[in-house]
Design an enzyme around this catalytic site. Structure first.
Site, PDB file in Angstrom:
ATOM      1  N   ASP A  30     -46.700 -24.074  34.324  1.00  0.00           N
ATOM      2  CA  ASP A  30     -47.748 -25.109  34.964  1.00  0.00           C
ATOM      3  C   ASP A  30     -49.294 -24.627  34.806  1.00  0.00           C
ATOM      4  OD1 ASP A  30     -46.892 -27.273  37.288  1.00  0.00           O
ATOM      5  OD2 ASP A  30     -49.204 -26.473  37.183  1.00  0.00           O
ATOM      6  N   LYS A  35     -49.907 -22.429  42.212  1.00  0.00           N
ATOM      7  CA  LYS A  35     -48.515 -22.703  42.362  1.00  0.00           C
ATOM      8  C   LYS A  35     -47.676 -21.586  41.796  1.00  0.00           C
ATOM      9  CE  LYS A  35     -47.271 -27.478  42.253  1.00  0.00           C
ATOM     10  NZ  LYS A  35     -47.261 -28.922  41.648  1.00  0.00           N
ATOM     11  N   LYS A 191     -36.436 -47.140  33.258  1.00  0.00           N
ATOM     12  CA  LYS A 191     -37.168 -46.367  34.509  1.00  0.00           C
ATOM     13  C   LYS A 191     -38.081 -47.399  35.024  1.00  0.00           C
ATOM     14  CE  LYS A 191     -38.307 -43.554  37.131  1.00  0.00           C
ATOM     15  NZ  LYS A 191     -37.763 -43.172  38.409  1.00  0.00           N
ATOM     16  N   LYS A 239     -34.507 -52.264  53.881  1.00  0.00           N
ATOM     17  CA  LYS A 239     -35.026 -51.752  55.205  1.00  0.00           C
ATOM     18  C   LYS A 239     -36.333 -52.451  55.182  1.00  0.00           C
ATOM     19  CE  LYS A 239     -33.408 -49.511  58.489  1.00  0.00           C
ATOM     20  NZ  LYS A 239     -32.439 -50.323  59.412  1.00  0.00           N
ATOM     21  N   ALA A 240     -36.632 -53.353  56.122  1.00  0.00           N
ATOM     22  CA  ALA A 240     -37.977 -53.950  56.384  1.00  0.00           C
ATOM     23  C   ALA A 240     -38.711 -52.811  57.052  1.00  0.00           C
ATOM     24  CB  ALA A 240     -37.935 -55.010  57.447  1.00  0.00           C
ATOM     25  N   CYS A 248     -44.712 -43.017  43.450  1.00  0.00           N
ATOM     26  CA  CYS A 248     -43.817 -43.652  42.259  1.00  0.00           C
ATOM     27  C   CYS A 248     -44.161 -45.173  42.555  1.00  0.00           C
ATOM     28  CB  CYS A 248     -42.518 -43.277  42.085  1.00  0.00           C
ATOM     29  SG  CYS A 248     -42.569 -41.206  41.601  1.00  0.00           S
ATOM     30  N   LYS A 251     -47.669 -46.753  41.860  1.00  0.00           N
ATOM     31  CA  LYS A 251     -48.211 -46.685  40.465  1.00  0.00           C
ATOM     32  C   LYS A 251     -47.450 -47.162  39.523  1.00  0.00           C
ATOM     33  CE  LYS A 251     -46.508 -41.952  38.742  1.00  0.00           C
ATOM     34  NZ  LYS A 251     -45.729 -42.442  37.956  1.00  0.00           N
ATOM     35  N   ARG A 315     -48.860 -38.612  49.088  1.00  0.00           N
ATOM     36  CA  ARG A 315     -49.380 -39.589  48.096  1.00  0.00           C
ATOM     37  C   ARG A 315     -49.077 -40.779  48.354  1.00  0.00           C
ATOM     38  NH1 ARG A 315     -47.783 -36.620  42.551  1.00  0.00           N
ATOM     39  NH2 ARG A 315     -45.761 -36.063  43.708  1.00  0.00           N
TER      40      ARG A 315
HETATM   41  P1  NAD Z   1     -46.345 -33.646  40.484  1.00  0.00           P
HETATM   42  O1  NAD Z   1     -47.952 -34.008  40.773  1.00  0.00           O
HETATM   43  O2  NAD Z   1     -45.694 -32.975  41.839  1.00  0.00           O
HETATM   44  O3  NAD Z   1     -46.184 -32.028  39.478  1.00  0.00           O
HETATM   45  C1  NAD Z   1     -46.874 -32.187  38.036  1.00  0.00           C
HETATM   46  C2  NAD Z   1     -47.111 -30.794  37.704  1.00  0.00           C
HETATM   47  O4  NAD Z   1     -47.654 -30.955  36.444  1.00  0.00           O
HETATM   48  C3  NAD Z   1     -48.302 -30.491  38.527  1.00  0.00           C
HETATM   49  O5  NAD Z   1     -47.882 -28.889  39.149  1.00  0.00           O
HETATM   50  C4  NAD Z   1     -49.639 -30.176  37.559  1.00  0.00           C
HETATM   51  O6  NAD Z   1     -50.210 -28.836  37.882  1.00  0.00           O
HETATM   52  C5  NAD Z   1     -48.527 -29.973  36.414  1.00  0.00           C
HETATM   53  N1  NAD Z   1     -49.459 -30.341  35.019  1.00  0.00           N
HETATM   54  C6  NAD Z   1     -50.425 -31.102  34.788  1.00  0.00           C
HETATM   55  N2  NAD Z   1     -50.799 -30.864  33.545  1.00  0.00           N
HETATM   56  C7  NAD Z   1     -50.141 -30.181  33.082  1.00  0.00           C
HETATM   57  C8  NAD Z   1     -50.034 -29.542  31.624  1.00  0.00           C
HETATM   58  N3  NAD Z   1     -50.917 -29.959  30.635  1.00  0.00           N
HETATM   59  N4  NAD Z   1     -49.381 -28.331  31.488  1.00  0.00           N
HETATM   60  C9  NAD Z   1     -48.568 -27.974  32.442  1.00  0.00           C
HETATM   61  N5  NAD Z   1     -48.555 -28.371  33.597  1.00  0.00           N
HETATM   62  C10 NAD Z   1     -49.165 -29.302  33.914  1.00  0.00           C
HETATM   63  O7  NAD Z   1     -45.542 -34.633  39.673  1.00  0.00           O
HETATM   64  P2  NAD Z   1     -44.008 -35.330  40.139  1.00  0.00           P
HETATM   65  O8  NAD Z   1     -44.035 -36.011  41.462  1.00  0.00           O
HETATM   66  O9  NAD Z   1     -43.233 -34.220  39.736  1.00  0.00           O
HETATM   67  O10 NAD Z   1     -43.937 -36.477  38.768  1.00  0.00           O
HETATM   68  C11 NAD Z   1     -44.004 -35.935  37.706  1.00  0.00           C
HETATM   69  C12 NAD Z   1     -43.655 -37.205  36.660  1.00  0.00           C
HETATM   70  O11 NAD Z   1     -42.293 -37.446  37.160  1.00  0.00           O
HETATM   71  C13 NAD Z   1     -44.502 -38.429  37.023  1.00  0.00           C
HETATM   72  O12 NAD Z   1     -44.484 -39.070  35.673  1.00  0.00           O
HETATM   73  C14 NAD Z   1     -43.626 -39.242  37.898  1.00  0.00           C
HETATM   74  O13 NAD Z   1     -43.927 -40.504  37.816  1.00  0.00           O
HETATM   75  C15 NAD Z   1     -42.337 -38.825  37.625  1.00  0.00           C
HETATM   76  N6  NAD Z   1     -41.220 -39.119  38.532  1.00  0.00           N
HETATM   77  C16 NAD Z   1     -41.363 -38.464  39.658  1.00  0.00           C
HETATM   78  C17 NAD Z   1     -40.358 -38.541  40.765  1.00  0.00           C
HETATM   79  C18 NAD Z   1     -40.933 -38.127  42.070  1.00  0.00           C
HETATM   80  O14 NAD Z   1     -39.861 -38.216  42.780  1.00  0.00           O
HETATM   81  N7  NAD Z   1     -41.933 -37.427  42.470  1.00  0.00           N
HETATM   82  C19 NAD Z   1     -39.133 -38.965  40.472  1.00  0.00           C
HETATM   83  C20 NAD Z   1     -39.077 -39.440  39.211  1.00  0.00           C
HETATM   84  C21 NAD Z   1     -40.200 -39.380  38.150  1.00  0.00           C
HETATM   85  C1  UGA Z   2     -38.083 -43.717  44.204  1.00  0.00           C
HETATM   86  C2  UGA Z   2     -37.094 -44.054  43.649  1.00  0.00           C
HETATM   87  O1  UGA Z   2     -36.003 -44.262  44.767  1.00  0.00           O
HETATM   88  C3  UGA Z   2     -36.445 -43.037  42.728  1.00  0.00           C
HETATM   89  O2  UGA Z   2     -35.128 -43.446  42.167  1.00  0.00           O
HETATM   90  C4  UGA Z   2     -37.217 -42.768  41.714  1.00  0.00           C
HETATM   91  O3  UGA Z   2     -37.014 -41.556  40.893  1.00  0.00           O
HETATM   92  C5  UGA Z   2     -38.699 -42.298  42.063  1.00  0.00           C
HETATM   93  O4  UGA Z   2     -39.059 -43.463  43.042  1.00  0.00           O
HETATM   94  C6  UGA Z   2     -39.748 -42.256  41.191  1.00  0.00           C
HETATM   95  O5  UGA Z   2     -39.613 -42.798  40.113  1.00  0.00           O
HETATM   96  O6  UGA Z   2     -40.447 -41.335  41.425  1.00  0.00           O
HETATM   97  P1  UGA Z   2     -39.045 -41.883  46.094  1.00  0.00           P
HETATM   98  O7  UGA Z   2     -40.515 -42.583  45.908  1.00  0.00           O
HETATM   99  O8  UGA Z   2     -38.926 -40.521  46.572  1.00  0.00           O
HETATM  100  O9  UGA Z   2     -38.070 -42.611  44.786  1.00  0.00           O
HETATM  101  O10 UGA Z   2     -38.835 -42.668  47.503  1.00  0.00           O
HETATM  102  P2  UGA Z   2     -37.889 -44.028  47.807  1.00  0.00           P
HETATM  103  O11 UGA Z   2     -36.620 -43.578  48.780  1.00  0.00           O
HETATM  104  O12 UGA Z   2     -37.378 -44.746  46.888  1.00  0.00           O
HETATM  105  O13 UGA Z   2     -38.788 -44.686  49.109  1.00  0.00           O
HETATM  106  C7  UGA Z   2     -39.973 -45.183  48.322  1.00  0.00           C
HETATM  107  C8  UGA Z   2     -40.706 -45.883  49.624  1.00  0.00           C
HETATM  108  O14 UGA Z   2     -40.043 -47.223  49.638  1.00  0.00           O
HETATM  109  C9  UGA Z   2     -40.977 -45.121  50.745  1.00  0.00           C
HETATM  110  O15 UGA Z   2     -42.241 -45.190  51.196  1.00  0.00           O
HETATM  111  C10 UGA Z   2     -39.996 -45.780  51.660  1.00  0.00           C
HETATM  112  O16 UGA Z   2     -40.077 -45.636  53.233  1.00  0.00           O
HETATM  113  C11 UGA Z   2     -40.021 -47.062  51.350  1.00  0.00           C
HETATM  114  N1  UGA Z   2     -38.705 -47.858  51.402  1.00  0.00           N
HETATM  115  C12 UGA Z   2     -37.458 -47.426  50.883  1.00  0.00           C
HETATM  116  C13 UGA Z   2     -38.585 -49.089  52.325  1.00  0.00           C
HETATM  117  O17 UGA Z   2     -39.676 -49.518  53.074  1.00  0.00           O
HETATM  118  N2  UGA Z   2     -37.383 -49.675  52.447  1.00  0.00           N
HETATM  119  C14 UGA Z   2     -36.154 -49.103  51.922  1.00  0.00           C
HETATM  120  O18 UGA Z   2     -35.238 -49.964  52.286  1.00  0.00           O
HETATM  121  C15 UGA Z   2     -36.219 -48.118  51.155  1.00  0.00           C
END
Ligand code: NAD
Ligand code: UGA
Length: 405
Positions: A30, A35, A191, A239-240, A248, A251, A315
């Site tokens: 990272d 971190k 996705k 869930k309303a 996620c 965006k 976020r």
């Molecule tokens: P995050 O912001 O928590 O972590 C990303 C990390 O990448 C940071 O620590 C940052 O410092 C590091 N970084 C940035 N540029 C870099 C580089 N050039 N080299 C090395 N490290 C670098 O992000 P996240 O929530 O883990 O999400 C990452 C990706 O996964 C996003 O595309 C997101 O949409 C996707 N995703 C997230 C979730 C989730 O629940 N958070 C679930 C599924 C998919």
């Molecule tokens: C969501 C997806 O559920 C994951 O499958 C996916 O990998 C991820 O996004 C991603 O691409 O990053 P997450 O954002 O961690 O996961 O959280 P969720 O549990 O999906 O909730 C998302 C938002 O919807 C929250 O604000 C939650 O409060 C809201 N929500 C969820 C509702 O208002 N009603 C519901 O019934 C469920």
């Protein structure tokens, strides 16, 4: 295998922990020095249940680095860096930077993109770097990330190189999840289609909640329960509440709409889900404000600041948006969150009791289990913004309880 994981956030750290637990040697990278320092000291930079124990258990075969020097030895390099909103859709600068750093260390590397990226990104990385690119989107939820990774609903892998796609699918075969092995574009789209569909489901039920408010006797929670028994519909994500937040859904829905627009396609259903979500807080506050005689001069306790339960992630948090909106009134606001204490511009309570003891209004803004069990009986108004309470004294159908009676 020797595996590098680039980007140690919610997805990268969980991927590193889960794969290390399968016996692989993990090189975590990272660019955030703070971190890496925390991880080296055995401290977690994020709150995710079970993550600290899993990393500690496998410490002897996970290393954490700020540079890419060990990436050259890896069989696979997972890319888990952010993909935030850009000017006209997704911003791919972190993905492109990470992939070009990987190429500089190893021109034979196989890059596995776990970051959520718009269709065509893998092809773009391949043409910019000459590397083999496998798309392996991640479906975990924050707060349940390890559970979701280990017991995955499905493994989606796409590549122009079917041999490498197979290698990545086999890496995850311990999950016993159904596999979809396809090309990069389908994997990338699966996705977005999944996240957008879940977002639409949430906005759908929130619109139904609007309708229920106008019909004497109607309760959206009961309507959702009745719908959910039909397994073609399912009871999850119905869930309303105050809308979808987090790093996620907001965006990703915007990114796929922008991507489709650039291809001349109007994703009108997803656009509508976004606009219902964007007006949700003002709609709910307007309704609640009318019911309780406005927010001015009231002492309001808000329970939960993160975007959902079991996470410290602020976020695009709808709870935080609600707090910012309430701050525009003359209300005195106290916030309690089980894990987030560092909140600017509001009074922060250390316990639920401290937050609610002296409040006229208690608003449950996040779905933490502990809020369900807490004694919230002292405040005159209890506002259940997530539909998680069932205290039997509702005098309005959706979530406003007058406890003075
Ligand atoms: P995050 O912001 O928590 O972590 C990303 C990390 O990448 C940071 O620590 C940052 O410092 C590091 N970084 C940035 N540029 C870099 C580089 N050039 N080299 C090395 N490290 C670098 O992000 P996240 O929530 O883990 O999400 C990452 C990706 O996964 C996003 O595309 C997101 O949409 C996707 N995703 C997230 C979730 C989730 O629940 N958070 C679930 C599924 C998919
Ligand atoms: C969501 C997806 O559920 C994951 O499958 C996916 O990998 C991820 O996004 C991603 O691409 O990053 P997450 O954002 O961690 O996961 O959280 P969720 O549990 O999906 O909730 C998302 C938002 O919807 C929250 O604000 C939650 O409060 C809201 N929500 C969820 C509702 O208002 N009603 C519901 O019934 C469920």
């Amino acid at each position: 295998m020797k595996i590098s994981v680039i980007g140690l956030g919610y997805v990268g750290l969980v991927t590193a922990a889960v794969l290390s637990d399968q016996g692989h040697n993990i090189n975590g990278v990272d660019v955030d020095e703070n971190k890496i320092r925390m991880l080296e000291e055995g401290r977690m930079p994020i709150y995710e249940p079970g993550l600290d124990n899993l990393i500690e258990k496998n410490r002897d075969h996970i290393s954490f680095n700020t540079d890419y020097s060990n990436v050259g030895e890896s069989d696979l390099v997972f890319v888990c860096v952010p993909t935030p909103d850009g000017e006209n859709g997704i911003d791919l600068k972190y993905v492109m930077a990470a992939c070009s750093s990987i190429r500089d260390c190893n021109q034979q590397a196989t890059v596995v993109i776990k970051s959520t990226v718009t269709p065509g990104t893998a092809a773009k990385v391949r043409s910019a770097t000459g590397l083999t690119v496998v798309s392996n989107p991640e479906f975990l939820r924050e707060g349940y990330a390890i559970e979701d990774s280990v017991n995955a609903s499905r493994i989606v892998v796409g590549s122009h190189d079917q041999g490498k796609a197979r290698l990545v699918a086999d890496l995850w075969s311990f999950t016993k999840a159904p596999e979809v092995v396809t090309n990069n574009e389908n994997a990338e789209l699966i996705k977005y289609a999944s996240n957008a569909f879940l977002a639409v489901k949430i906005s759908f039920i929130n619109e139904m909640a609007n309708l229920c408010e106008t019909i004497p006797g109607a309760d959206v929670n009961i309507v959702a329960e009745g719908m959910g028994f039909d397994d073609r519909i399912g009871n999850r994500f119905l869930k309303a509440g105050i809308g979808f937040g987090g790093s996620c859904f907001p965006k990703d829905t915007r990114a796929i709409v922008a991507d489709a627009t650039s291809r001349g396609v109007d994703l009108s259903i997803i656009k509508k889900a976004i606009s219902v979500n964007d007006t949700r807080i003002t709609h709910v506050l307007d309704r609640v404000g009318k019911r309780i005689g406005g927010f001015n001069n009231k002492k309001i306790a808000v329970l939960g600041a993160s975007f959902k339960e079991n996470t410290d992630d602020l976020r695009f948090s709808k709870s935080w948006e609600l707090i910012e909106e309430l701050k525009k009134s003359q209300a005195e606001i106290t916030v309690y969150d089980p894990v987030v204490r560092n909140l600017e511009g509001v009074r922060v309570a250390n316990t639920i009791e401290e937050a609610v003891s002296d409040s006229d209004v208690v608003m449950v803004a996040t779905e933490w289990e502990m809020f369900r069990e807490a004694d919230l009986s002292k405040a005159r108004y209890l506002i259940d913004l997530r539909g998680i309470l069932d205290n039997g004294v509702a005098d309005l159908k959706v979530g406003v309880y007058d406890q003075s009676a």
